[in-house]
Write an enzyme that holds these catalytic residues in place. Structure first.
Site, PDB file in Angstrom:
ATOM      1  CB  SER A  89      -0.963  -0.039   1.181  1.00 53.69           C
ATOM      2  OG  SER A  89      -1.954   0.943   1.061  1.00 53.69           O
ATOM      3  CG  ASP A 108      -6.476  -2.324  -3.931  1.00 56.57           C
ATOM      4  OD1 ASP A 108      -7.185  -1.541  -3.266  1.00 56.57           O
ATOM      5  OD2 ASP A 108      -5.250  -2.461  -3.736  1.00 56.57           O
ATOM      6  CG  HIS A 159      -5.656  -2.225  -0.062  1.00 55.84           C
ATOM      7  ND1 HIS A 159      -4.912  -1.719  -1.106  1.00 55.84           N
ATOM      8  CD2 HIS A 159      -5.091  -1.711   1.068  1.00 55.84           C
ATOM      9  CE1 HIS A 159      -3.957  -0.943  -0.643  1.00 55.84           C
ATOM     10  NE2 HIS A 159      -4.030  -0.925   0.668  1.00 55.84           N
TER      11      HIS A 159
END
Length: 332
Positions: free
Chosen positions: A187, A273, A308
């Protein structure tokens, strides 16, 4: 959430044009030059992690403007030889937490440095220890919008500089093979690891998962989730600030860093995501190394039914096998 970005066959061809500032290289060269120091480490003190098979140290190193940045340094207990290293960068809003939290890399036999995120650490996890004394410029409360109207004031100028300094700090610690140091993150951490790959020419490898700051303009058109939603919320109030914001963000665009990277790279992305849309990761992947005159080894793993979290532990297993092969070949 069903897939909302481009289909996989289109992602495999996705190589959008970049709105890259002409002084991108000069901006980062000057920023990093100002942060150079002959002694990157301030101190490293043994830390009680409550474990028997992993040893940890509480490390402080010099980051942006010489500011003290904290990190955890961990390695297999009693390992006598020089070990290859992994510098890990944490996710958005997270700090370094506690020294026993992230053990994968140390248990795999690496010297592991987990960098604290300056001015973050209060959104989830177990906190951080590094303030950001320069966060007074106009912008919103979230890190991604701090100093959003000027690239010199932007939070990510400082955080990415810290990350480059973290590589130097790990190389200065005892027991580290400085020629075999990789950058890793998920991330926000994935975006920062990609930036490090573009700014540290002798990095050994980069592991980039679900990267933030990649394909930023497209991401702002696709999602209001996570950090991109904070940018949209800021611009919804500060109407007319779009041009200044887009200019600032162009200096931290992951695809631009990717163009300058030379190290072998391992990417991972979930096709559902909505926090970091997969088209950004593919844009960086396809441009990776294009300005270097080389064709760095790289691979990307897509998880069609994941968001994600991407491939989660399955992807980590792939990372471990890949990095072992890369660093073992580098040792020959």
């Amino acid at each position: 959430m069903p897939a909302f970005d481009l289909p996989l066959d289109a992602l495999r061809r996705h190589r959008p044009e970049l709105d890259e500032p002409a002084d991108f290289d000069a901006f980062w060269a000057a920023t990093l030059h100002a942060a150079e120091h002959p002694e990157p480490l301030i101190r490293a003190r043994p830390a009680d992690n409550g474990l028997r098979l992993v040893e940890s140290w509480d490390v402080t190193f010099r980051g942006f403007a010489g500011d003290p940045v904290h990190a955890w340094y961990s390695r297999p207990a009693g390992a006598p030889q020089l070990l290859p290293g992994v510098v890990e960068f944490a996710g958005y809003g997270r700090g370094r937490g506690l020294p026993h939290e992230r053990l994968t890399w140390a248990n795999a036999g690496y010297a592991h440095l987990l960098m604290d995120n300056r001015g973050q650490g209060d959104q989830y996890g177990n906190g951080g220890a590094t303030p950001d004394p320069h966060a007074q410029a106009p912008g919103g409360p979230g890190p991604i919008v701090r100093g959003l109207l000027d690239p010199y004031d932007h939070h990510y100028r400082r955080l990415i500089t810290d990350a480059v300094c973290a590589v130097a700090a790990l190389r200065a610690l005892p027991g580290v093979d400085r020629d075999r140091v990789a950058a890793a993150g998920n991330s926000q951490g994935g975006g920062v690891a990609l930036a490090v790959a573009g700014l540290v020419p002798d990095l050994a490898a980069a592991l980039v998962t679900a990267p933030l700051l990649c394909g930023i303009r497209r991401a702002l058109d696709l999602t209001d989730a996570g950090p991109y939603g904070e940018i949209a919320a800021y611009l919804a109030v500060h109407r007319g600030a779009e041009s200044a914001a887009y200019r600032t963000l162009s200096y931290v665009e992951g695809a631009s860093f990717a163009r300058r990277a030379q190290a072998p790279a391992h990417f991972g992305v979930g096709l559902r995501d909505t926090v970091c849309p997969p088209s950004g990761a593919f844009a960086a992947y396809h441009r990776y190394g294009e300005l270097t005159g080389q064709d760095p080894e790289r691979e990307i793993h897509a998880y069609p039914f994941n968001g994600h979290e991407g491939g989660d532990a399955v992807h980590v297993r792939r990372q471990l096998a890949w990095l072992r092969g890369i660093l073992e070949s580098a040792a020959v």
